[in-house]
Design an enzyme around this catalytic site. Sequence first.
Site, PDB file in Angstrom:
ATOM      1  N   THR A 193      -5.054  -8.269  11.824  1.00 59.75           N
ATOM      2  CA  THR A 193      -4.453  -7.273  10.954  1.00 59.75           C
ATOM      3  C   THR A 193      -4.753  -5.890  11.518  1.00 59.75           C
ATOM      4  O   THR A 193      -5.629  -5.730  12.363  1.00 59.75           O
ATOM      5  CB  THR A 193      -5.021  -7.383   9.536  1.00 59.75           C
ATOM      6  OG1 THR A 193      -6.423  -7.091   9.576  1.00 59.75           O
ATOM      7  CG2 THR A 193      -4.826  -8.787   8.982  1.00 59.75           C
ATOM      8  N   GLU A 338      -0.750 -12.348   7.578  1.00 64.65           N
ATOM      9  CA  GLU A 338      -1.331 -13.520   6.928  1.00 64.65           C
ATOM     10  C   GLU A 338      -0.297 -14.536   6.472  1.00 64.65           C
ATOM     11  O   GLU A 338      -0.666 -15.650   6.094  1.00 64.65           O
ATOM     12  CB  GLU A 338      -2.171 -13.089   5.718  1.00 64.65           C
ATOM     13  CG  GLU A 338      -3.424 -12.317   6.064  1.00 64.65           C
ATOM     14  CD  GLU A 338      -3.217 -10.818   6.178  1.00 64.65           C
ATOM     15  OE1 GLU A 338      -4.197 -10.079   6.107  1.00 64.65           O
ATOM     16  OE2 GLU A 338      -2.058 -10.384   6.334  1.00 64.65           O
ATOM     17  N   LYS A 447      -1.742   6.442  -9.592  1.00 66.48           N
ATOM     18  CA  LYS A 447      -1.992   6.155 -11.001  1.00 66.48           C
ATOM     19  C   LYS A 447      -2.113   7.472 -11.742  1.00 66.48           C
ATOM     20  O   LYS A 447      -3.102   8.196 -11.607  1.00 66.48           O
ATOM     21  CB  LYS A 447      -3.257   5.318 -11.167  1.00 66.48           C
ATOM     22  CG  LYS A 447      -3.120   3.902 -10.622  1.00 66.48           C
ATOM     23  CD  LYS A 447      -4.321   3.031 -10.946  1.00 66.48           C
ATOM     24  CE  LYS A 447      -4.099   1.610 -10.453  1.00 66.48           C
ATOM     25  NZ  LYS A 447      -5.243   0.732 -10.757  1.00 66.48           N
ATOM     26  N   TRP A 452       1.344   3.440 -13.319  1.00 67.08           N
ATOM     27  CA  TRP A 452       1.612   3.363 -11.881  1.00 67.08           C
ATOM     28  C   TRP A 452       2.924   4.064 -11.536  1.00 67.08           C
ATOM     29  O   TRP A 452       3.938   3.897 -12.215  1.00 67.08           O
ATOM     30  CB  TRP A 452       1.696   1.906 -11.438  1.00 67.08           C
ATOM     31  CG  TRP A 452       0.358   1.234 -11.374  1.00 67.08           C
ATOM     32  CD1 TRP A 452      -0.859   1.823 -11.510  1.00 67.08           C
ATOM     33  CD2 TRP A 452       0.115  -0.161 -11.189  1.00 67.08           C
ATOM     34  NE1 TRP A 452      -1.858   0.897 -11.401  1.00 67.08           N
ATOM     35  CE2 TRP A 452      -1.285  -0.333 -11.201  1.00 67.08           C
ATOM     36  CE3 TRP A 452       0.927  -1.269 -11.010  1.00 67.08           C
ATOM     37  CZ2 TRP A 452      -1.886  -1.581 -11.035  1.00 67.08           C
ATOM     38  CZ3 TRP A 452       0.340  -2.510 -10.837  1.00 67.08           C
ATOM     39  CH2 TRP A 452      -1.058  -2.666 -10.854  1.00 67.08           C
TER      40      TRP A 452
END
Length: 968
Positions: A193, A338, A447, A452
Amino acid sequence: MQGLMQHGALTLDKIIDHAAQWHGGREVVTRSVEGPIVRTTYAEIHGRAKRVSNLLLALGIKPGDRVGTLAWNTARHIETWYGIMGIGAVCHTLNPRLFPEQIAWIADHGGDRVIFTDLTFLPIIAGIIPRLPKVEHVVVFTDRDHMPKDFHLSGEAPHFKGLLCYEDLVAEQSADCVWGGFDEGTAAGLCYTSGTTGDPKGVMYSHRSNFLHTFITMQPDVMGLSQRDVILPVVPMFHANAWGVAFSAPATGAKIVMPGARMDGAAIHELLETEGVTFSAAVPTVWQMLLQHLESTGSKITTLKKVVIGGAACPESIIRAFHEKYGVEVVHAWGMTETSPVGTLSTMTDQLEKLSYDEQIPYRLKQGRPPMGVELKLTDDDGKPLPYDGKAFGHLKIRGPIIAAEYFRGAGGKILDEEGFFDTGDVATIDEMGFMQITDRAKDVVKSGGEWISTIEIENIAVGHPKAALAAVIGVAHPKWDERPILLVKLKEGETATKEEFLDFLQGKIAKWWMPDDVVFVDEIPLGATGKIDKKLIRQRMKDYVLPTIGSAATGSATLAAADGAQAAVLYAPEPVEAPEDVIEEGEAPQAEAPVEPVHEPEVVAAQAAIEPAAEPLSVEALAAALPDPEPVPVAHLEAAEPISPEDVFPHAPLVEPQAKPLAATPEEAFDAPPVFVAEEAPLAMPLSSAKPRKAKAAKTSSGDKASSGDKGGWAAPILTGAVAIALAPAVLVVVGALGAKTGLLDKALAYDFLTRDLAPLIAWFSLLTGLLGVVVAMIGGIRRHWRRALLALAITVATLGVFFLATGTSARAAPVGDVATDWKAPLGFSDNVLAQRGEAAAPVLDEPSLPVGSELFAGRRVAEVNAETCPAARTLVLTRSPADAYEAAKAAVQAKGLTLVTDDPGEGRLEAAGASFWYGLKDDLVVRVRPDAGGARVDVRSVARDEGGDLGRNCGRVTGVLKAIEG
């Protein structure tokens, strides 16, 4: 009861085998790093890949070893991929767009032993090799004419044996190499990653997972590839296997066009048109460059039918431009390293296909539906499931046979929840039709007032402004709402704009309370190694930014004086914001309020008192230099004589260096500061400075050791020194014998039989006498002066004898015979071929061998009984698998143990192999038998040494090791 179908392990070598046999003449076209367009076929790639396999074997690569590639999309890269994976080694793709320090850390953590690279990346190689002690060879993807004449490393690397020429090595090898034969769960590829928080983490793909991922990508509702397609994978092979195209293209027999190092709009357009490309895949920034090239030149696209866009959210402007101007379908996709990486795709359902294109757009902008084999779910912060209503924002989790179960070397600990789902780190919604939409990364979401705000949605709209080239949204601290969004815009070349233009453009397209509190124009928006906007770096650069102040005339806000009577600081008071009506009704959003009154909490007072008045805006000319292009600069041609200079290998500031000076509060100045790589957690666990010299210890010598020849007891010192030397002699003999046999300087009879088995134990017993004598000498010569030497001689002797005793002298250890089997009722024998290889002088292979009278503990007993005591793990293995599957597992286990196959007879369920010990080269023969059983399959193993006498447990270890590997 199991089915009665044939079994075949899903290993990736079968993909290129299929392509070579049934699509052998299909072209693979490459824009080479040296410059020219190069053409080959799947049949030629297949043969050259087998030559690469033999090259790797010649370099000592074994199954499970990691081989690194630092390279562009080329035919040579594909050859190397299949050459690595075909022999059970692991292809570790390295991302050249990372910092060199990260590349070095990743290659070292991955355990790479060999690296294949392009000419472009030799400066990187020059800088990282001194930090990679396991890498002895670097193979350069080029021919002899283009090999650099002058190559210098940036530091000392005594382990490195120099650069190797790929074409020379491939030409020297045979195309005859056995592929496969191992379990489908064997590791095939390793991809790290990008390390957005903490160290990068390795995702280890298996042959099975990549094979299943290939089937998934070939589904009509995924990529829908066929033999009739011409595929241009612009997405690099070091980005999660080029999204699987490097497997799915040969699997279908599609023509594949590899772009090499050039991925600008003009170069991509040239390949699209000259090669008749019908399908392509890349990140949004690539398609933006292509569209800008088409617009500026008036060029057209004539053959391209479909593009898959992933890696970042695709703006509506790109989707519409492809469809309305060029008739190209855009499929929005989402995935991760992944997830192999395909997770979802926005292919239209039959119901949506009946709608107009404008009505389809909301769904095309989403990341789409999961294909067969992928499961999704949304949860809240407490892990509770959320509804699929298109409104509930939650943590996106994913499960399936192509999803990572853990990271390489256990990094990150447990990564699956109780139901086996992996938390992607994304925040998303899923609607009633199954379309998933990423609203943010969990760490990037803004936030505000407990609600959100989707930065991605604002960015996608803002980048549709005709003057915008790129846009990014981040959250900044706010004393009342915790965070508020600000919009950063990179304008197209030659354009100018105002804050109001962009805020007006967003009006009516997003909720009022989502509206950015500021618009900052910057010269560059940094992209990460995978082409995504690097918000981590943006946040680091903007850490000193403060929201613009609003005068009291506009808002009626008061001023707040500093406690020490210094200049007053203005407390930011935003204009009242309103939530959407439907949200207000549900009580989900911040309520509209009156202008903010002065806040008297001590934390806010302290924070505001430290804020300097906002500086005058800087002109564009006064801004700092933009961030360097994160992509390596491609080269079309590298002259053979051109020296590679390592000075430019590490152009970025060291990861551990502090910033030269604090970032200014002015947004543009802060944003365009020199780049500093700062992770949200510790960036890399790799030391970047040389080791500190050790402090010399003061020599301590006892008064007894300093005694002159005239001192009493001085005569004892040389005697005790001799006793220590005799005590060390057995260990020295064993080491000399082992090294001599390993290097070929000593034959087995001298190295093992004489030095190790006969002379070393004899001297060890003799050293026991000299050690006891040393104690007596020390007592006579002065125990206070000489007890250390006497004790050292005795301790070494006892330890040496203990090792010999544990190895040969107890019933819990190896018996004095080199014959271990799991089944003595129907004992396994060897074929005539193996017996001929053993030779007439070898130990006989008997059905019921017994030990000679002189074998002390086991004298006269049957070997079968002795095995039960000395090797209890050697027992018949019963598996709940089909015999064919068990045979494949047994074959993979034998090869994984480094044994050489002699007999491979799946019809009879029989394997024979030969092996040798690491140090002395002591040879053993092993046979495996796989038979049907009521519950599945029955596996027996026997391993017999070619030499008479004991084997110090070597064959017990071979048998138990193979059994454990078969059992999985």
